[in-house]
Design a protein around this motif. Sequence first.
Motif, PDB file in Angstrom:
ATOM      1  N   TRP A  18       0.955  -1.104   0.035  1.00  0.00           N
ATOM      2  CA  TRP A  18       0.205  -0.122  -0.078  1.00  0.00           C
ATOM      3  C   TRP A  18       0.643   1.297   0.119  1.00  0.00           C
ATOM      4  O   TRP A  18       0.631   2.211  -0.748  1.00  0.00           O
ATOM      5  N   TRP A  19       1.912   1.292   0.841  1.00  0.00           N
ATOM      6  CA  TRP A  19       2.847   2.428   0.731  1.00  0.00           C
ATOM      7  C   TRP A  19       3.574   2.639  -0.526  1.00  0.00           C
ATOM      8  O   TRP A  19       3.561   3.798  -0.891  1.00  0.00           O
ATOM      9  N   LYS A  20       3.942   1.655  -1.091  1.00  0.00           N
ATOM     10  CA  LYS A  20       4.580   1.615  -2.425  1.00  0.00           C
ATOM     11  C   LYS A  20       3.491   2.249  -3.432  1.00  0.00           C
ATOM     12  O   LYS A  20       4.061   3.314  -4.520  1.00  0.00           O
ATOM     13  N   ARG A  21       2.260   1.820  -3.364  1.00  0.00           N
ATOM     14  CA  ARG A  21       1.349   2.483  -4.463  1.00  0.00           C
ATOM     15  C   ARG A  21       0.932   3.912  -4.108  1.00  0.00           C
ATOM     16  O   ARG A  21       0.928   4.529  -4.964  1.00  0.00           O
ATOM     17  N   ALA A  22       0.901   4.263  -2.798  1.00  0.00           N
ATOM     18  CA  ALA A  22       0.692   5.443  -2.133  1.00  0.00           C
ATOM     19  C   ALA A  22       1.652   6.594  -2.527  1.00  0.00           C
ATOM     20  O   ALA A  22       1.402   7.695  -3.072  1.00  0.00           O
ATOM     21  N   LEU A  23       2.894   6.244  -2.235  1.00  0.00           N
ATOM     22  CA  LEU A  23       4.088   7.025  -2.273  1.00  0.00           C
ATOM     23  C   LEU A  23       4.900   7.098  -3.574  1.00  0.00           C
ATOM     24  O   LEU A  23       5.880   6.527  -3.718  1.00  0.00           O
ATOM     25  N   THR A  24       4.014   7.373  -4.972  1.00  0.00           N
ATOM     26  CA  THR A  24       4.597   7.136  -6.024  1.00  0.00           C
ATOM     27  C   THR A  24       5.086   8.614  -6.692  1.00  0.00           C
ATOM     28  O   THR A  24       4.796   9.654  -5.730  1.00  0.00           O
ATOM     29  N   PRO A  25       6.011   8.758  -7.352  1.00  0.00           N
ATOM     30  CA  PRO A  25       6.654   9.947  -7.718  1.00  0.00           C
ATOM     31  C   PRO A  25       5.998  10.923  -8.068  1.00  0.00           C
ATOM     32  O   PRO A  25       5.900  12.158  -7.782  1.00  0.00           O
ATOM     33  N   GLU A  26       4.649  10.664  -8.836  1.00  0.00           N
ATOM     34  CA  GLU A  26       4.079  11.798  -9.462  1.00  0.00           C
ATOM     35  C   GLU A  26       3.014  11.991  -8.115  1.00  0.00           C
ATOM     36  O   GLU A  26       2.379  13.257  -8.228  1.00  0.00           O
ATOM     37  N   ARG A  27       2.921  11.426  -6.917  1.00  0.00           N
ATOM     38  CA  ARG A  27       2.130  11.957  -5.871  1.00  0.00           C
ATOM     39  C   ARG A  27       3.049  12.552  -4.847  1.00  0.00           C
ATOM     40  O   ARG A  27       2.450  13.711  -4.365  1.00  0.00           O
ATOM     41  N   ILE A  28       4.383  12.374  -4.849  1.00  0.00           N
ATOM     42  CA  ILE A  28       5.144  12.998  -3.981  1.00  0.00           C
ATOM     43  C   ILE A  28       5.709  14.475  -4.514  1.00  0.00           C
ATOM     44  O   ILE A  28       5.653  15.243  -3.823  1.00  0.00           O
ATOM     45  N   ALA A  29       6.049  14.417  -5.760  1.00  0.00           N
ATOM     46  CA  ALA A  29       6.381  15.587  -6.544  1.00  0.00           C
ATOM     47  C   ALA A  29       5.441  16.880  -6.122  1.00  0.00           C
ATOM     48  O   ALA A  29       5.989  17.995  -5.764  1.00  0.00           O
ATOM     49  N   PRO A  30       4.026  16.813  -6.182  1.00  0.00           N
ATOM     50  CA  PRO A  30       3.259  17.813  -5.938  1.00  0.00           C
ATOM     51  C   PRO A  30       3.424  18.407  -4.569  1.00  0.00           C
ATOM     52  O   PRO A  30       3.490  19.555  -4.021  1.00  0.00           O
ATOM     53  N   MET A  31       3.413  17.243  -3.632  1.00  0.00           N
ATOM     54  CA  MET A  31       3.666  17.673  -2.163  1.00  0.00           C
ATOM     55  C   MET A  31       4.881  18.409  -1.836  1.00  0.00           C
ATOM     56  O   MET A  31       4.941  19.357  -0.997  1.00  0.00           O
ATOM     57  N   VAL A  32       5.930  17.987  -2.604  1.00  0.00           N
ATOM     58  CA  VAL A  32       7.218  18.617  -2.426  1.00  0.00           C
ATOM     59  C   VAL A  32       7.135  20.083  -2.883  1.00  0.00           C
ATOM     60  O   VAL A  32       7.701  20.999  -2.363  1.00  0.00           O
ATOM     61  N   ALA A  33       6.518  20.110  -4.169  1.00  0.00           N
ATOM     62  CA  ALA A  33       6.665  21.448  -4.770  1.00  0.00           C
ATOM     63  C   ALA A  33       5.640  22.517  -3.624  1.00  0.00           C
ATOM     64  O   ALA A  33       6.060  23.638  -3.632  1.00  0.00           O
ATOM     65  N   GLY A  34       4.482  21.928  -3.407  1.00  0.00           N
ATOM     66  CA  GLY A  34       3.656  22.731  -2.459  1.00  0.00           C
ATOM     67  C   GLY A  34       4.305  23.170  -1.148  1.00  0.00           C
ATOM     68  O   GLY A  34       4.218  24.251  -0.577  1.00  0.00           O
ATOM     69  N   ALA A  35       5.068  22.263  -0.730  1.00  0.00           N
ATOM     70  CA  ALA A  35       5.847  22.433   0.795  1.00  0.00           C
ATOM     71  C   ALA A  35       6.881  23.731   0.339  1.00  0.00           C
ATOM     72  O   ALA A  35       6.895  24.488   1.325  1.00  0.00           O
ATOM     73  N   PHE A  36       7.703  23.440  -0.661  1.00  0.00           N
ATOM     74  CA  PHE A  36       8.780  24.451  -0.963  1.00  0.00           C
ATOM     75  C   PHE A  36       7.834  25.823  -1.244  1.00  0.00           C
ATOM     76  O   PHE A  36       8.472  26.879  -0.585  1.00  0.00           O
ATOM     77  N   LEU A  37       6.680  25.986  -1.769  1.00  0.00           N
ATOM     78  CA  LEU A  37       6.176  27.274  -2.121  1.00  0.00           C
ATOM     79  C   LEU A  37       5.539  27.790  -0.784  1.00  0.00           C
ATOM     80  O   LEU A  37       5.639  29.101  -0.488  1.00  0.00           O
ATOM     81  N   LEU A  38       5.113  26.717   0.169  1.00  0.00           N
ATOM     82  CA  LEU A  38       4.580  27.598   1.387  1.00  0.00           C
ATOM     83  C   LEU A  38       5.600  28.301   2.315  1.00  0.00           C
ATOM     84  O   LEU A  38       5.477  29.024   2.739  1.00  0.00           O
ATOM     85  N   VAL A  39       7.055  27.324   2.005  1.00  0.00           N
ATOM     86  CA  VAL A  39       8.029  27.960   2.959  1.00  0.00           C
ATOM     87  C   VAL A  39       8.207  29.239   2.413  1.00  0.00           C
ATOM     88  O   VAL A  39       8.665  30.439   3.127  1.00  0.00           O
ATOM     89  N   ILE A  40       8.528  29.252   1.058  1.00  0.00           N
ATOM     90  CA  ILE A  40       8.890  30.701   0.311  1.00  0.00           C
ATOM     91  C   ILE A  40       7.923  31.846   0.844  1.00  0.00           C
ATOM     92  O   ILE A  40       8.200  32.890   1.178  1.00  0.00           O
ATOM     93  N   TRP A  41       6.678  31.547   0.808  1.00  0.00           N
ATOM     94  CA  TRP A  41       5.364  32.211   1.097  1.00  0.00           C
ATOM     95  C   TRP A  41       5.697  32.763   2.455  1.00  0.00           C
ATOM     96  O   TRP A  41       5.424  33.958   2.697  1.00  0.00           O
TER      97      TRP A  41
END
Length: 269
Positions: A18-41
């Motif tokens: 389940w973790w392998k299916r949930a933590l796919t690159p296409e799902r992780i990438a938006p979370m990383v980008a969102g966290a980066f933008l929130l920190v900059i904001w």
Amino acid sequence: MAAHGSRLDPSRTRQAGWWKRALTPERIAPMVAGAFLLVIWELYVRTQLPDFVATPSGIVMAIPATLAAPSFWSDTLSSLGSIVEGVAIGTVAGILVGVAMGRVRELDWFLSTYIRALYALPLIALVPIVIIWVGYQPEARLTIVVISAFLPVAVTTADGTRAIPKDYLDVGQMFGAKTHHVWFGIALPTALPHIVAGVELGFARGITNAIAVEVLASVRGMGMSVFEKSGQLNENASLVYVLALAIFAVGIRTLMVRSRQRLAPWYSR
């Protein structure tokens, strides 16, 4: 015993899968980008802008107080209820008109130009006119949402019913299908992916235009609350309303994708 101890626990295996299916690159990438933008904001506002400008941490801290206010829920139910009702009415009308336009050439000649012209027009331009006709009332918001949903659904339904493969019509004719069988038994199911896409567009335009009507016509709702709280320099609470609208829009988008997959599994996006 060693062989027995070396066996994998089925529950752990399923959990790891389940973790392998949930933590796919296409799902992780938006979370990383969102966290980066929130920190900059957060950093930019704290170092460069006045204290009343909203920050991610300020929005999070404003959520409990905003949700505890009765006005938040009354405004949310008023806005979202009107959007859902308007999209439902516009969808039904759009499907009926779209199927008729797609299957009756003469009707398409009369209506297509005007419907497509209105579809291309930013409906925000019609808001003052609708307010004059209907008044500074919630009905103005409902009217705009109905139009916002009707136009894309009518256009996409007409395109979908017009693009029926000829083989489908030949088979229907072979089995003696009548006009209503062709319309609602062949054309409508074939156009389902187009209809769902039109409903999705209708919701997106409906949300935008409903908020615009609330602000311009002083109709109580989420848009009016955002405007008022921004005027009071309470931007954190204002953006809680925006966040609620975003969650609603994402939920509708997810529902439309699932509906398309369920109603038209043969359709590849």
